[in-house]
Design a protein around this motif. Structure first.
Motif, PDB file in Angstrom:
ATOM      1  N   GLY A 189      11.941  -5.062  -6.020  1.00 15.78           N
ATOM      2  CA  GLY A 189      12.163  -3.977  -4.972  1.00 15.78           C
ATOM      3  C   GLY A 189      10.823  -3.788  -4.127  1.00 15.78           C
ATOM      4  N   ARG A 190       9.784  -3.591  -5.102  1.00 11.70           N
ATOM      5  CA  ARG A 190       8.329  -3.130  -4.582  1.00 11.70           C
ATOM      6  C   ARG A 190       7.938  -4.309  -3.578  1.00 11.70           C
ATOM      7  NH1 ARG A 190       7.243  -1.517  -9.661  1.00 11.70           N
ATOM      8  NH2 ARG A 190       5.819  -3.165 -10.032  1.00 11.70           N
ATOM      9  N   ARG A 191       8.225  -5.715  -3.898  1.00 15.44           N
ATOM     10  CA  ARG A 191       7.608  -6.739  -3.031  1.00 15.44           C
ATOM     11  C   ARG A 191       8.360  -6.607  -1.651  1.00 15.44           C
ATOM     12  NH1 ARG A 191       7.959  -9.440  -8.106  1.00 15.44           N
ATOM     13  NH2 ARG A 191       9.793 -10.403  -7.514  1.00 15.44           N
ATOM     14  N   HIS A 192       9.813  -6.516  -1.967  1.00 19.54           N
ATOM     15  CA  HIS A 192      10.448  -6.455  -0.612  1.00 19.54           C
ATOM     16  C   HIS A 192      10.221  -5.113   0.374  1.00 19.54           C
ATOM     17  CE1 HIS A 192      13.670  -7.715   1.932  1.00 19.54           C
ATOM     18  NE2 HIS A 192      14.161  -6.496   2.045  1.00 19.54           N
ATOM     19  N   LEU A 193       9.851  -4.108  -0.442  1.00 19.22           N
ATOM     20  CA  LEU A 193       9.424  -2.829   0.419  1.00 19.22           C
ATOM     21  C   LEU A 193       8.129  -3.103   0.890  1.00 19.22           C
ATOM     22  CD1 LEU A 193      10.220  -0.157   1.320  1.00 19.22           C
ATOM     23  CD2 LEU A 193       8.858   0.517  -1.090  1.00 19.22           C
ATOM     24  N   ARG A 194       7.159  -3.646   0.384  1.00 19.63           N
ATOM     25  CA  ARG A 194       5.969  -4.200   1.188  1.00 19.63           C
ATOM     26  C   ARG A 194       6.094  -5.113   2.326  1.00 19.63           C
ATOM     27  NH1 ARG A 194       1.327  -1.665  -0.874  1.00 19.63           N
ATOM     28  NH2 ARG A 194       1.507  -0.945  -2.885  1.00 19.63           N
ATOM     29  N   ARG A 195       6.914  -6.172   2.032  1.00 18.54           N
ATOM     30  CA  ARG A 195       7.103  -6.907   3.221  1.00 18.54           C
ATOM     31  C   ARG A 195       7.646  -6.473   4.293  1.00 18.54           C
ATOM     32  NH1 ARG A 195       8.666 -10.956  -1.244  1.00 18.54           N
ATOM     33  NH2 ARG A 195      10.912 -10.148  -1.043  1.00 18.54           N
ATOM     34  N   VAL A 196       8.719  -5.526   4.248  1.00 15.57           N
ATOM     35  CA  VAL A 196       9.277  -5.179   5.410  1.00 15.57           C
ATOM     36  C   VAL A 196       8.361  -3.972   5.949  1.00 15.57           C
ATOM     37  CG1 VAL A 196      10.984  -3.381   6.252  1.00 15.57           C
ATOM     38  CG2 VAL A 196      11.849  -5.069   4.376  1.00 15.57           C
ATOM     39  N   PHE A 197       7.443  -3.300   5.317  1.00 16.57           N
ATOM     40  CA  PHE A 197       6.546  -2.430   5.937  1.00 16.57           C
ATOM     41  C   PHE A 197       5.445  -3.445   6.608  1.00 16.57           C
ATOM     42  CE2 PHE A 197       8.369   1.075   4.029  1.00 16.57           C
ATOM     43  CZ  PHE A 197       7.739   2.313   4.301  1.00 16.57           C
ATOM     44  N   ASP A 198       5.161  -4.159   6.105  1.00 13.67           N
ATOM     45  CA  ASP A 198       4.176  -5.325   6.690  1.00 13.67           C
ATOM     46  C   ASP A 198       4.768  -5.553   8.164  1.00 13.67           C
ATOM     47  OD1 ASP A 198       2.309  -4.808   4.909  1.00 13.67           O
ATOM     48  OD2 ASP A 198       2.519  -6.581   3.956  1.00 13.67           O
ATOM     49  N   ARG A 199       5.952  -6.445   7.957  1.00 15.56           N
ATOM     50  CA  ARG A 199       6.689  -6.934   9.243  1.00 15.56           C
ATOM     51  C   ARG A 199       6.638  -5.714  10.364  1.00 15.56           C
ATOM     52  NH1 ARG A 199      11.629  -7.040  10.772  1.00 15.56           N
ATOM     53  NH2 ARG A 199      12.492  -6.311   8.563  1.00 15.56           N
ATOM     54  N   LEU A 200       7.107  -4.603   9.977  1.00 18.86           N
ATOM     55  CA  LEU A 200       7.030  -3.609  10.960  1.00 18.86           C
ATOM     56  C   LEU A 200       5.969  -2.810  11.539  1.00 18.86           C
ATOM     57  CD1 LEU A 200      10.471  -1.628   9.153  1.00 18.86           C
ATOM     58  CD2 LEU A 200      10.123  -3.184  11.152  1.00 18.86           C
ATOM     59  N   GLY A 201       4.856  -3.234  10.619  1.00 17.28           N
ATOM     60  CA  GLY A 201       3.453  -2.709  11.112  1.00 17.28           C
ATOM     61  C   GLY A 201       3.225  -1.509  10.849  1.00 17.28           C
ATOM     62  N   ILE A 202       3.797  -0.771   9.597  1.00 18.04           N
ATOM     63  CA  ILE A 202       3.618   0.661   9.266  1.00 18.04           C
ATOM     64  C   ILE A 202       2.533   0.647   8.325  1.00 18.04           C
ATOM     65  CG2 ILE A 202       4.615   2.410   7.915  1.00 18.04           C
ATOM     66  CD1 ILE A 202       7.317   1.090   8.502  1.00 18.04           C
ATOM     67  N   THR A 203       1.400   1.410   8.637  1.00 24.38           N
ATOM     68  CA  THR A 203       0.343   1.602   7.895  1.00 24.38           C
ATOM     69  C   THR A 203       0.577   2.708   6.510  1.00 24.38           C
ATOM     70  OG1 THR A 203      -1.040   1.501   9.719  1.00 24.38           O
ATOM     71  CG2 THR A 203      -1.951   2.552   7.978  1.00 24.38           C
ATOM     72  N   VAL A 204       0.145   2.193   5.386  1.00 22.81           N
ATOM     73  CA  VAL A 204       0.595   3.029   4.330  1.00 22.81           C
ATOM     74  C   VAL A 204      -0.555   3.691   3.758  1.00 22.81           C
ATOM     75  CG1 VAL A 204       1.577   2.928   2.021  1.00 22.81           C
ATOM     76  CG2 VAL A 204       2.640   1.686   3.814  1.00 22.81           C
ATOM     77  N   HIS A 205      -0.651   4.895   3.415  1.00 23.48           N
ATOM     78  CA  HIS A 205      -1.723   5.637   2.745  1.00 23.48           C
ATOM     79  C   HIS A 205      -1.120   5.975   1.509  1.00 23.48           C
ATOM     80  CE1 HIS A 205      -3.937   6.063   6.611  1.00 23.48           C
ATOM     81  NE2 HIS A 205      -3.036   6.290   7.316  1.00 23.48           N
ATOM     82  N   GLU A 206      -1.572   5.159   0.578  1.00 22.84           N
ATOM     83  CA  GLU A 206      -1.178   5.510  -0.921  1.00 22.84           C
ATOM     84  C   GLU A 206      -2.111   6.355  -1.608  1.00 22.84           C
ATOM     85  OE1 GLU A 206       0.900   1.692  -2.626  1.00 22.84           O
ATOM     86  OE2 GLU A 206      -0.800   0.929  -1.514  1.00 22.84           O
ATOM     87  N   HIS A 207      -1.335   6.878  -2.500  1.00 21.28           N
ATOM     88  CA  HIS A 207      -2.233   7.960  -3.485  1.00 21.28           C
ATOM     89  C   HIS A 207      -2.840   9.045  -2.716  1.00 21.28           C
ATOM     90  CE1 HIS A 207      -1.259   5.002  -6.466  1.00 21.28           C
ATOM     91  NE2 HIS A 207      -1.814   4.230  -6.129  1.00 21.28           N
ATOM     92  N   THR A 208      -2.167   9.582  -1.483  1.00 20.68           N
ATOM     93  CA  THR A 208      -2.539  10.547  -0.423  1.00 20.68           C
ATOM     94  C   THR A 208      -1.899  11.553  -0.652  1.00 20.68           C
ATOM     95  OG1 THR A 208      -3.529   8.625   0.765  1.00 20.68           O
ATOM     96  CG2 THR A 208      -3.202  10.713   1.766  1.00 20.68           C
ATOM     97  N   ALA A 209      -2.703  12.847  -1.063  1.00 23.53           N
ATOM     98  CA  ALA A 209      -1.801  14.133  -0.830  1.00 23.53           C
ATOM     99  C   ALA A 209      -2.267  14.784   0.653  1.00 23.53           C
ATOM    100  CB  ALA A 209      -2.169  14.892  -1.993  1.00 23.53           C
ATOM    101  N   VAL A 210      -1.258  15.142   1.299  1.00 22.72           N
ATOM    102  CA  VAL A 210      -1.505  15.804   2.551  1.00 22.72           C
ATOM    103  C   VAL A 210      -1.757  17.348   1.994  1.00 22.72           C
ATOM    104  CG1 VAL A 210      -0.390  16.684   4.771  1.00 22.72           C
ATOM    105  CG2 VAL A 210      -0.304  14.180   3.913  1.00 22.72           C
ATOM    106  N   THR A 211      -2.819  18.033   2.645  1.00 20.00           N
ATOM    107  CA  THR A 211      -3.189  19.327   2.323  1.00 20.00           C
ATOM    108  C   THR A 211      -2.825  20.208   3.677  1.00 20.00           C
ATOM    109  OG1 THR A 211      -5.429  18.790   2.784  1.00 20.00           O
ATOM    110  CG2 THR A 211      -4.719  18.536   0.378  1.00 20.00           C
ATOM    111  N   GLY A 212      -2.767  19.849   4.747  1.00 19.96           N
ATOM    112  CA  GLY A 212      -2.510  20.370   5.853  1.00 19.96           C
ATOM    113  C   GLY A 212      -2.046  19.621   7.140  1.00 19.96           C
ATOM    114  N   VAL A 213      -1.245  20.499   7.822  1.00 19.76           N
ATOM    115  CA  VAL A 213      -0.797  19.782   9.122  1.00 19.76           C
ATOM    116  C   VAL A 213      -1.039  20.390  10.460  1.00 19.76           C
ATOM    117  CG1 VAL A 213       1.419  19.185  10.224  1.00 19.76           C
ATOM    118  CG2 VAL A 213       1.142  18.965   7.789  1.00 19.76           C
ATOM    119  N   GLU A 214      -1.607  19.875  11.276  1.00 21.13           N
ATOM    120  CA  GLU A 214      -2.036  20.396  12.490  1.00 21.13           C
ATOM    121  C   GLU A 214      -1.349  19.766  13.728  1.00 21.13           C
ATOM    122  OE1 GLU A 214      -6.261  20.379  13.286  1.00 21.13           O
ATOM    123  OE2 GLU A 214      -6.873  20.736  11.040  1.00 21.13           O
TER     124      GLU A 214
END
Length: 398
Positions: A189-214
Motif C-alpha cells: 500500500g505504501r509503495r503504491h501511494l508513493r508512486r501515485v504521489f510522485d506521478r501527480l507531482g505532490i511534494t510530501v513533507h514527512e514527520h512535519t508538525a504544523v504549528t501555525g497557519v497564516e
C-alpha cells in the motif's frame, strides 16, 4: 399512545438509524422524527470531490423518506435536556422543543483545528459541505503555479491532496504529515501511494508538525515556512459540542459513553451513534471516527431500540473492520485489508481496480441511506412494552 423516537442528525448514521427503525416498528406504535438542518443528504465521504468542482447527485430527504413513516423536521439542534427529555431546535418559525421517549444522538463531528494558531482564520476544511464549497470557490480562483498545502496525512488528507492534484495539475500541491507517508499501510500500500504521489507531482513533507497557519504560508515545528496560497486542514475530527452541555456521561473528547447496544451508560433512553459515541471495538480499542465505524453502530442502535420496545432479542453484532478504502483521485486507489481492530495486513488492492472498489462502496453507502426501507425483508413488530406501561398507568389512575 405512540412511543416518540427523535433522531438528531441526518448524516450516514442518523439517516440509516431512522430508516431502520421505520422498517422494524409498526407505524401505529411509534412516531419517528428525524431532525436535520439541511433538506438533503450530504455524502460526506465525497467532500474532496465537491471541493474540486465535481457535482454530486442531490438526495432530498423528502424523497428518501416519503412513505416510510419518518417525519422530517428541518431545524438546527441547539440543545438537549436529557432530564426533561426534550430537544431544543430552531426552525423557520423560530425556537421550539421536541419531546422524546427515546433519543438517537447522531450529530456527528466537524473539523478539528487542534488549537493551532491561525487555523480557524486562514485554513479551509472538507469535513462538511459548507467548508467544501468555500474551498471549491477558493481553488477556482487560484492562478497556475500557486501553492496549496494539505495538512494531515490520514485518509482525508491523502484523498484531498490527490483529488486536488489530479483536477488542478497546474497548481503546486504539497502534503504535510506528522508521520511518514501512509506509514500505517502495508508495504504494498505504501509503495503504491508513493508512486501515485510522485506521478501527480505532490511534494510530501514527512514527520512535519504544523504549528501555525497564516494567509500565505504555514509554519512548522522545525522553524521552517512552507508557502501556501491555500491551506487545507485535515488533522482529524472534533465531535459536536452539544453533548458536553448535557448531563450525559461523556469522555474527554466529548463523545457519549455507550454500552454494546449504543445505549448511554448514564441515561438509558438515549442512544449515541457514529462519531458522537465512544464505542469500544475489538481488542478493547475505541472505534475511529469514520463511515466504516458509524454505519454498524446505527444498525446496532436501531435494532436494540426495536428489540427493547417489542420484547425481542437484543442484537449482538460484532463491530469490526475489514478494510480501509482510499481514493487517490478518480483513477487510482488503495484498498488496505486490515485486522478486526484496524491493523494493516500484507494484502492490499491497488490501482484502477481499487478506485472502482472504492466508488462502489461510496455508491452502496448512499443507496442504503436513500432507500431506508429496502434491501432486506421488512418485518414490523408491535410495540409491547410501551403498551404495557400505558396499561399500568391507566390501572394506577383508576
Amino acid at each position: 399512545m405512540q412511543h416518540r423516537i427523535v433522531v438528531i442528525g441526518a448524516g450516514y448514521t442518523g439517516a440509516i438509524a431512522a430508516g431502520r427503525l421505520a422498517k422494524r416498528l409498526r407505524r401505529e406504535d411509534v412516531a419517528i422524527t428525524l431532525v436535520n438542518a439541511e433538506p438533503d443528504f450530504v455524502e460526506r465521504v465525497r467532500m474532496h470531490q465537491l471541493a474540486v468542482g465535481q457535482d454530486l447527485k442531490p438526495r432530498p430527504f423528502s424523497e428518501m423518506f416519503a412513505g416510510t413513516g419518518v417525519e422530517l423536521k428541518l431545524a438546527k439542534v441547539t440543545g438537549v435536556d436529557v432530564d426533561r427529555k426534550t430537544v431544543a431546535v430552531i426552525d423557520a418559525n423560530g425556537a421550539a422543543e421536541l419531546e422524546y421517549d427515546s433519543l438517537v444522538y447522531a450529530l456527528g463531528s466537524g473539523w478539528n483545528t487542534q488549537g493551532v494558531p491561525g487555523t480557524a482564520e486562514h485554513a479551509h476544511e472538507v469535513a462538511g459541505r459548507p467548508g467544501a464549497l468555500r474551498l471549491r470557490e477558493r481553488l477556482a480562483g487560484l492562478d497556475a503555479g500557486q501553492p496549496v498545502v494539505v495538512v494531515g496525512g490520514g485518509l482525508t488528507g491523502l484523498e484531498a491532496a490527490t483529488e486536488i492534484a489530479e483536477s488542478r495539475p497546474d497548481l503546486d500541491i504539497a502534503l504535510a504529515a506528522r508521520g511518514g507517508l501512509g506509514d500505517w499501510l502495508s508495504p504494498k500500500g505504501r509503495r503504491h501511494l508513493r508512486r501515485v504521489f510522485d506521478r501527480l507531482g505532490i511534494t510530501v513533507h514527512e514527520h512535519t508538525a504544523v504549528t501555525g497557519v497564516e494567509a500565505d504560508r504555514v509554519a512548522t515545528a522545525d522553524g521552517k515556512s512552507v508557502p501556501a496560497a491555500v491551506t487545507v486542514w485535515t488533522t482529524g475530527f472534533a465531535v459536536h459540542p452539544i453533548a458536553k452541555a448535557t448531563a450525559l456521561e461523556i469522555t474527554g473528547t466529548g463523545q457519549i459513553v455507550v454500552d454494546g447496544t449504543m445505549r448511554s451508560v448514564s441515561h438509558p433512553d438515549v442512544y449515541a451513534i457514529g462519531d458522537a459515541a465512544m464505542v469500544m471495538g475489538p481488542g478493547d480499542k475505541p472505534l475511529r471516527m469514520s463511515c466504516a465505524s458509524g454505519t454498524p453502530t446505527a444498525w446496532q442502535a436501531a435494532d436494540a431500540i426495536a428489540a427493547r420496545l417489542t420484547g425481542g432479542k437484543l442484537p449482538n453484532a460484532p463491530l469490526r473492520y475489514f478494510n480501509q478504502c482510499i481514493s487517490l483521485g478518480r483513477k487510482e486507489g488503495v484498498i488496505q485489508y486490515v485486522t478486526a481492530d484496524d491493523r494493516a495486513v500484507r494484502a492490499a488492492l491497488t490501482g484502477r481496480l481499487a478506485a472502482v472498489y472504492k466508488e462502489l462502496v461510496c455508491k452502496g453507502a448512499a443507496w442504503g441511506v436513500a432507500n431506508p426501507t429496502l434491501g432486506m425483508p421488512t418485518r414490523r413488530r408491535r410495540v409491547v412494552q410501551e403498551r404495557a406501561r400505558a396499561g399500568s398507568a391507566v390501572k394506577a389512575s383508576a
